[in-house]
Scaffold this motif. Structure first.
Motif, PDB file in Angstrom:
ATOM      1  N   PHE A   1      -3.305   6.974   3.036  1.00 40.24           N
ATOM      2  CA  PHE A   1      -3.451   6.016   4.122  1.00 40.24           C
ATOM      3  C   PHE A   1      -2.485   6.275   5.267  1.00 40.24           C
ATOM      4  O   PHE A   1      -1.328   6.601   5.057  1.00 40.24           O
ATOM      5  CB  PHE A   1      -3.233   4.584   3.605  1.00 40.24           C
ATOM      6  CG  PHE A   1      -4.299   4.136   2.656  1.00 40.24           C
ATOM      7  CD1 PHE A   1      -5.552   3.751   3.115  1.00 40.24           C
ATOM      8  CD2 PHE A   1      -4.061   4.116   1.296  1.00 40.24           C
ATOM      9  CE1 PHE A   1      -6.538   3.349   2.235  1.00 40.24           C
ATOM     10  CE2 PHE A   1      -5.044   3.707   0.408  1.00 40.24           C
ATOM     11  CZ  PHE A   1      -6.286   3.321   0.885  1.00 40.24           C
ATOM     12  N   MET A   2      -3.025   6.099   6.465  1.00 40.36           N
ATOM     13  CA  MET A   2      -2.251   6.072   7.706  1.00 40.36           C
ATOM     14  C   MET A   2      -2.371   4.642   8.222  1.00 40.36           C
ATOM     15  O   MET A   2      -3.277   3.907   7.814  1.00 40.36           O
ATOM     16  CB  MET A   2      -2.814   7.056   8.728  1.00 40.36           C
ATOM     17  CG  MET A   2      -2.846   8.500   8.275  1.00 40.36           C
ATOM     18  SD  MET A   2      -1.216   9.263   8.240  1.00 40.36           S
ATOM     19  CE  MET A   2      -0.833   9.320   9.971  1.00 40.36           C
ATOM     20  N   PHE A   3      -1.484   4.256   9.133  1.00 40.30           N
ATOM     21  CA  PHE A   3      -1.437   2.875   9.591  1.00 40.30           C
ATOM     22  C   PHE A   3      -1.333   2.795  11.104  1.00 40.30           C
ATOM     23  O   PHE A   3      -0.685   3.627  11.733  1.00 40.30           O
ATOM     24  CB  PHE A   3      -0.221   2.162   8.973  1.00 40.30           C
ATOM     25  CG  PHE A   3      -0.196   2.225   7.478  1.00 40.30           C
ATOM     26  CD1 PHE A   3      -0.837   1.262   6.716  1.00 40.30           C
ATOM     27  CD2 PHE A   3       0.442   3.269   6.823  1.00 40.30           C
ATOM     28  CE1 PHE A   3      -0.832   1.333   5.335  1.00 40.30           C
ATOM     29  CE2 PHE A   3       0.457   3.345   5.440  1.00 40.30           C
ATOM     30  CZ  PHE A   3      -0.187   2.369   4.698  1.00 40.30           C
ATOM     31  N   ALA A   4      -1.950   1.758  11.657  1.00 41.03           N
ATOM     32  CA  ALA A   4      -1.811   1.435  13.082  1.00 41.03           C
ATOM     33  C   ALA A   4      -1.907  -0.079  13.208  1.00 41.03           C
ATOM     34  O   ALA A   4      -2.721  -0.714  12.531  1.00 41.03           O
ATOM     35  CB  ALA A   4      -2.911   2.105  13.907  1.00 41.03           C
ATOM     36  N   SER A   5      -1.078  -0.652  14.051  1.00 42.95           N
ATOM     37  CA  SER A   5      -1.155  -2.107  14.232  1.00 42.95           C
ATOM     38  C   SER A   5      -2.266  -2.445  15.220  1.00 42.95           C
ATOM     39  O   SER A   5      -2.637  -1.627  16.077  1.00 42.95           O
ATOM     40  CB  SER A   5       0.184  -2.665  14.720  1.00 42.95           C
ATOM     41  OG  SER A   5       0.376  -2.368  16.085  1.00 42.95           O
TER      42      SER A   5
ATOM     43  N   VAL B   1       0.847  -1.210   0.000  1.00 42.83           N
ATOM     44  CA  VAL B   1       0.000   0.000   0.000  1.00 42.83           C
ATOM     45  C   VAL B   1       0.870   1.244   0.000  1.00 42.83           C
ATOM     46  O   VAL B   1       0.627   2.179  -0.779  1.00 42.83           O
ATOM     47  CB  VAL B   1      -0.982  -0.007   1.198  1.00 42.83           C
ATOM     48  CG1 VAL B   1      -1.678   1.347   1.343  1.00 42.83           C
ATOM     49  CG2 VAL B   1      -2.010  -1.120   1.045  1.00 42.83           C
ATOM     50  N   ILE B   2       1.894   1.278   0.837  1.00 48.00           N
ATOM     51  CA  ILE B   2       2.783   2.446   0.882  1.00 48.00           C
ATOM     52  C   ILE B   2       3.399   2.700  -0.493  1.00 48.00           C
ATOM     53  O   ILE B   2       3.447   3.836  -0.959  1.00 48.00           O
ATOM     54  CB  ILE B   2       3.874   2.260   1.955  1.00 48.00           C
ATOM     55  CG1 ILE B   2       3.247   2.362   3.356  1.00 48.00           C
ATOM     56  CG2 ILE B   2       4.993   3.280   1.790  1.00 48.00           C
ATOM     57  CD1 ILE B   2       4.166   1.930   4.483  1.00 48.00           C
ATOM     58  N   SER B   3       3.812   1.643  -1.171  1.00 49.93           N
ATOM     59  CA  SER B   3       4.451   1.781  -2.491  1.00 49.93           C
ATOM     60  C   SER B   3       3.491   2.237  -3.585  1.00 49.93           C
ATOM     61  O   SER B   3       3.929   2.769  -4.601  1.00 49.93           O
ATOM     62  CB  SER B   3       5.051   0.440  -2.923  1.00 49.93           C
ATOM     63  OG  SER B   3       6.064   0.057  -2.051  1.00 49.93           O
TER      64      SER B   3
ATOM     65  N   ALA C   1      12.313   5.677   8.504  1.00 53.85           N
ATOM     66  CA  ALA C   1      12.201   7.114   8.747  1.00 53.85           C
ATOM     67  C   ALA C   1      11.376   7.798   7.651  1.00 53.85           C
ATOM     68  O   ALA C   1      10.639   8.740   7.912  1.00 53.85           O
ATOM     69  CB  ALA C   1      13.588   7.739   8.842  1.00 53.85           C
ATOM     70  N   ALA C   2      11.474   7.293   6.419  1.00 53.42           N
ATOM     71  CA  ALA C   2      10.781   7.905   5.282  1.00 53.42           C
ATOM     72  C   ALA C   2       9.259   7.812   5.401  1.00 53.42           C
ATOM     73  O   ALA C   2       8.549   8.667   4.876  1.00 53.42           O
ATOM     74  CB  ALA C   2      11.236   7.264   3.974  1.00 53.42           C
ATOM     75  N   VAL C   3       8.748   6.786   6.073  1.00 58.33           N
ATOM     76  CA  VAL C   3       7.288   6.611   6.159  1.00 58.33           C
ATOM     77  C   VAL C   3       6.765   6.660   7.592  1.00 58.33           C
ATOM     78  O   VAL C   3       5.575   6.470   7.820  1.00 58.33           O
ATOM     79  CB  VAL C   3       6.827   5.298   5.479  1.00 58.33           C
ATOM     80  CG1 VAL C   3       7.123   5.325   3.991  1.00 58.33           C
ATOM     81  CG2 VAL C   3       7.421   4.091   6.149  1.00 58.33           C
ATOM     82  N   LYS C   4       7.630   6.925   8.545  1.00 59.59           N
ATOM     83  CA  LYS C   4       7.251   6.928   9.967  1.00 59.59           C
ATOM     84  C   LYS C   4       6.062   7.858  10.242  1.00 59.59           C
ATOM     85  O   LYS C   4       5.201   7.542  11.058  1.00 59.59           O
ATOM     86  CB  LYS C   4       8.447   7.328  10.822  1.00 59.59           C
ATOM     87  CG  LYS C   4       8.208   7.141  12.301  1.00 59.59           C
ATOM     88  CD  LYS C   4       9.508   7.306  13.066  1.00 59.59           C
ATOM     89  CE  LYS C   4       9.349   7.221  14.547  1.00 59.59           C
ATOM     90  NZ  LYS C   4       8.738   6.052  15.071  1.00 59.59           N
TER      91      LYS C   4
END
Length: 135
Positions: free
Chosen positions: A33-37, A24-26, A126-129
């Motif tokens: 989109f944001m992400f959370a586990s 998804v990030i790619s 770091a690029a997608v943090k």
């Protein structure tokens, strides 16, 4: 977080889920989109807010506005916002939900055996943090 952001809640120890997040990030050049586990405090708060029970924890979960999508519905909603050609997969919604979720559930139940697990949740680079929701 952008007002239009959609939040994907994923199993942070699942290798298949880790690969899906990276996919998804790619393919999300607009960074919608944001992400959370599932294992994180923010993930748990979203699950509680939308009344997602233990039964759905083997699902990718998408929070979009005031709606919560599970299983194949979440996957279809996610691909709709990705870069081309992936939005074409939205037409899979015309398959009966029983079939879509049946296939989804079959893979979800075997995901640890087929793809393995991680000792710790996904650690973003770091690029997608900034796209990961933290406490």
């Amino acid at each position: 977080m952008q007002a239009q952001s959609q939040i994907i809640i994923f199993d942070g120890i699942c290798n298949l889920c880790h690969g899906a997040v990276n996919f998804v990030i790619s393919h999300d050049s607009r960074e919608r989109f944001m992400f959370a586990s599932l294992q994180s405090n923010p993930g748990k708060r979203y699950l509680s807010k939308f009344g997602v029970t233990e039964v759905a924890l083997d699902s990718v979960i998408l929070i979009k506005g005031d709606k919560c999508y599970l299983r194949s519905d979440a996957a279809i909603e996610i691909v709709k916002s990705l870069d081309a050609p992936w939005p074409l997969l939205r037409f899979s919604r015309f398959l009966p939900k029983l079939i879509r979720d049946g296939l989804y559930n079959a893979v979800a139940k075997q995901r640890y055996r087929l793809f393995g697990t991680r000792a710790i949740c996904l650690l973003p680079t770091a690029a997608v943090k900034s796209r990961f929701i933290e406490d």
